[in-house]
Motif scaffolding. Structure first.
Motif, PDB file in Angstrom:
ATOM      1  N   ASP A   1       0.830  -1.208   0.000  1.00 32.37           N
ATOM      2  CA  ASP A   1       0.000   0.000   0.000  1.00 32.37           C
ATOM      3  C   ASP A   1       0.862   1.255   0.000  1.00 32.37           C
ATOM      4  O   ASP A   1       0.598   2.212  -0.748  1.00 32.37           O
ATOM      5  CB  ASP A   1      -0.921   0.003   1.222  1.00 32.37           C
ATOM      6  CG  ASP A   1      -2.050  -1.003   1.124  1.00 32.37           C
ATOM      7  OD1 ASP A   1      -2.254  -1.567   0.029  1.00 32.37           O
ATOM      8  OD2 ASP A   1      -2.719  -1.232   2.149  1.00 32.37           O
TER       9      ASP A   1
ATOM     10  N   ASN B   1       2.590   2.061  -3.239  1.00 29.19           N
ATOM     11  CA  ASN B   1       1.690   2.493  -4.314  1.00 29.19           C
ATOM     12  C   ASN B   1       1.047   3.853  -4.070  1.00 29.19           C
ATOM     13  O   ASN B   1       0.172   4.264  -4.836  1.00 29.19           O
ATOM     14  CB  ASN B   1       0.589   1.442  -4.506  1.00 29.19           C
ATOM     15  CG  ASN B   1       1.107   0.146  -5.106  1.00 29.19           C
ATOM     16  OD1 ASN B   1       2.077   0.145  -5.863  1.00 29.19           O
ATOM     17  ND2 ASN B   1       0.482  -0.965  -4.768  1.00 29.19           N
TER      18      ASN B   1
ATOM     19  N   TYR C   1      -4.969   0.086  10.225  1.00 32.48           N
ATOM     20  CA  TYR C   1      -5.034  -1.318   9.822  1.00 32.48           C
ATOM     21  C   TYR C   1      -5.585  -2.207  10.924  1.00 32.48           C
ATOM     22  O   TYR C   1      -6.349  -3.139  10.656  1.00 32.48           O
ATOM     23  CB  TYR C   1      -3.635  -1.784   9.419  1.00 32.48           C
ATOM     24  CG  TYR C   1      -3.583  -3.184   8.853  1.00 32.48           C
ATOM     25  CD1 TYR C   1      -3.981  -3.445   7.542  1.00 32.48           C
ATOM     26  CD2 TYR C   1      -3.109  -4.238   9.617  1.00 32.48           C
ATOM     27  CE1 TYR C   1      -3.920  -4.724   7.018  1.00 32.48           C
ATOM     28  CE2 TYR C   1      -3.037  -5.529   9.102  1.00 32.48           C
ATOM     29  CZ  TYR C   1      -3.451  -5.770   7.805  1.00 32.48           C
ATOM     30  OH  TYR C   1      -3.394  -7.047   7.300  1.00 32.48           O
TER      31      TYR C   1
ATOM     32  N   SER D   1     -11.451  -0.749   2.726  1.00 33.59           N
ATOM     33  CA  SER D   1     -10.146  -0.420   3.275  1.00 33.59           C
ATOM     34  C   SER D   1      -9.409  -1.690   3.666  1.00 33.59           C
ATOM     35  O   SER D   1     -10.009  -2.753   3.846  1.00 33.59           O
ATOM     36  CB  SER D   1     -10.295   0.500   4.493  1.00 33.59           C
ATOM     37  OG  SER D   1     -11.106  -0.105   5.479  1.00 33.59           O
ATOM     38  N   HIS D   2      -8.114  -1.590   3.782  1.00 34.39           N
ATOM     39  CA  HIS D   2      -7.287  -2.729   4.129  1.00 34.39           C
ATOM     40  C   HIS D   2      -7.160  -2.810   5.645  1.00 34.39           C
ATOM     41  O   HIS D   2      -6.527  -1.968   6.281  1.00 34.39           O
ATOM     42  CB  HIS D   2      -5.918  -2.610   3.457  1.00 34.39           C
ATOM     43  CG  HIS D   2      -5.976  -2.781   1.980  1.00 34.39           C
ATOM     44  ND1 HIS D   2      -4.871  -2.714   1.156  1.00 34.39           N
ATOM     45  CD2 HIS D   2      -7.032  -3.020   1.154  1.00 34.39           C
ATOM     46  CE1 HIS D   2      -5.243  -2.925  -0.097  1.00 34.39           C
ATOM     47  NE2 HIS D   2      -6.544  -3.098  -0.122  1.00 34.39           N
TER      48      HIS D   2
END
Length: 464
Positions: free
Chosen positions: A209, A212, A229, A245-246
């Motif tokens: 993430d 990127n 997270y 969302s992660h």
């Protein structure tokens, strides 16, 4: 050097720790305490970048092995100033070092809010790798080797006298979920314990993430990266269905999405080749069965950590002991019977709530109904996890007249007038059943039924 001699050398050298600090720290071994300690460092060092902080943590932990230096550089050359106080140094020194003692205690791990256990070392290496890619604009070539590739490769080559599945794991249990201080493994450790795999997956996801991020967007502080997270809140009526969302309950599906397009076998073999090159050791893959060991190990990894859902063990949700002697099942079974709990009537959206519901159901089944244990084989929460009831091997009490020929799986909530979340249904209908078939618990041509199709339920309702 022979393969066995090389493995002895590498396994002795490769560890996420140096010498374990004997200094005691009052803080609990949970992710919240770790994040609070990180934020304290940030608050006392205004303007400190997340990359500078994570490098300082690597230096504190002594994680400058040759592969880490190859991808990230030596931390002592990258950390310009001492940003940690003596007390914070002691805390992070103890918190991050990963080691398994002779008594089976796994250190350098923390309990996450979702009820899973995470090794901090691979998590932080993944974050640092992603932050470096973001800063330098270089290819993200080190994220997989540092988070999962090296660990998996070396673990696959160890314990050659055991089946591939035994070269991964195990999980374990905390002495107290409310006040975690000691984590004990359920059997002898491999290099790739469940906590190390969880930390590696999380490091892979967060590192990817961060790598990127658009050029115009700066990364958050390290404490905020971790909070986003791990410290999420699921909302009633939504669960994980609409979460894009992660977050940690999605680590298995997210890590699979990242790695599935890659040739994992080639990635692990290349990582091992680099390890051996950095150790000035001859590359001896083709004529020593290394390739087959990696292939068999990856098959076991995919089954255990991607095809199967994460199952919260009994000790983690606070189960009482089974009363009497459990009755074994004769596997594989032909049926899986689906229930809903009715009461508790609401879906559980957190580890704390789901664990509370599991304890309440077990108490009702044992004390009010006089059963030996909770009736269900497994229970599905809406928090993204499956909870172990009587498990794969022992007969439950869930569908009258059919308990010895099928598993009973219940979804927490009352679904007389509505359906469970899509995510909870997927966990049961696809992930848990595939895990059962591939693991020998269910026959390949099994039948899935609602409990009233198979017979009257053993528990028509549950009352607190």
């Amino acid at each position: 050097m022979t393969l066995s001699g090389f493995l002895f050398f590498v396994l002795a050298l490769f560890c996420f720790c140096t010498v374990y600090s004997r200094l005691t720290v009052a803080k609990l071994h949970n992710m919240d305490s770790f994040i609070q300690a990180v934020q304290q460092v940030e608050d006392t060092n205004p303007g400190l970048s997340p990359l500078e902080l994570v490098r300082a943590l690597r230096r504190t932990a002594g994680h400058d092995d040759m592969m880490t230096i190859h991808f990230l550089g030596a931390s002592y050359n990258l950390t310009k100033t001492a940003i940690l106080t003596a007390s914070s140094f002691r805390f992070f020194d103890k918190a991050i070092h990963h080691i398994v003692t002779d008594s089976g205690e796994e250190r350098g791990v923390v309990l996450a809010p979702d009820g899973t256990t995470v090794a901090l070392a691979p998590l932080l290496l993944g974050i640092e790798s992603g932050l470096k890619v973001k800063l330098k604009g270089t290819p993200a070539v080190g994220i997989f080797p540092l988070t999962l590739g090296r660990t998996l490769g070396l673990s696959f080559l160890s314990l050659q006298d055991f089946p591939p599945s035994y070269r991964l794991g195990p999980n374990g249990c905390w002495d107290s979920v409310a006040h975690p201080k000691m984590f004990k493994l359920s059997r002898s450790a491999t290099l790739a314990t469940d906590a190390v795999i969880n930390g590696g997956m999380d490091g892979l996801i967060l590192g990817t993430d961060l790598s990127n991020l658009p050029a115009s967007k700066q990364p958050l502080a390290l404490s905020e990266i971790l909070r986003g997270y791990y410290n999420f809140i699921l909302h009633e009526g939504q669960g994980l269905d609409d979460v894009t969302s992660h977050i940690s309950p999605r680590r298995r599906e997210l890590s699979r999405a990242i790695l599935k397009p890659l040739d994992l076998h080639s990635q692990v073999m290349e990582t091992l080749a680099l390890v051996w090159k950095l150790e000035n050791t001859e590359w001896i893959a083709l004529d020593t069965g290394v390739g087959k060991a990696v292939k068999d190990g990856l098959d076991a990894f995919v089954h255990k950590y991607w095809d199967c859902p994460h199952i919260i063990p009994r000790c983690q949700w606070g189960a009482k002991a089974h009363r009497g002697t459990p009755i074994p099942l004769f596997l594989p079974l032909q049926f899986l019977y689906v229930h809903h709990t009715y009461e508790p009537s609401l879906p559980c959206l957190s580890f704390q709530k789901c664990s509370h519901n599991m304890r309440a159901m077990q108490r009702f089944h044992q004390d009010d109904r006089g059963w030996s244990d909770i009736g269900y084989s497994f229970v599905v929460g809406s928090d993204g996890y499956v909870y172990e009831g009587r498990g794969w091997k022992h007969r439950g009490r869930h569908t009258r007249g059919h308990n010895d020929i099928g598993y009973g799986v219940s979804i927490i909530g009352n679904y007389n007038a509505t359906l469970p979340s899509r995510h909870a249904m997927d966990l049961l209908r696809h992930r848990l059943t595939r895990c059962a078939v591939d693991g020998g618990g269910l026959a390949a041509n099994f039948t899935i039924q609602g409990h009233r199709q198979g017979g009257e339920p053993e528990m028509p309702s549950f009352q607190k």
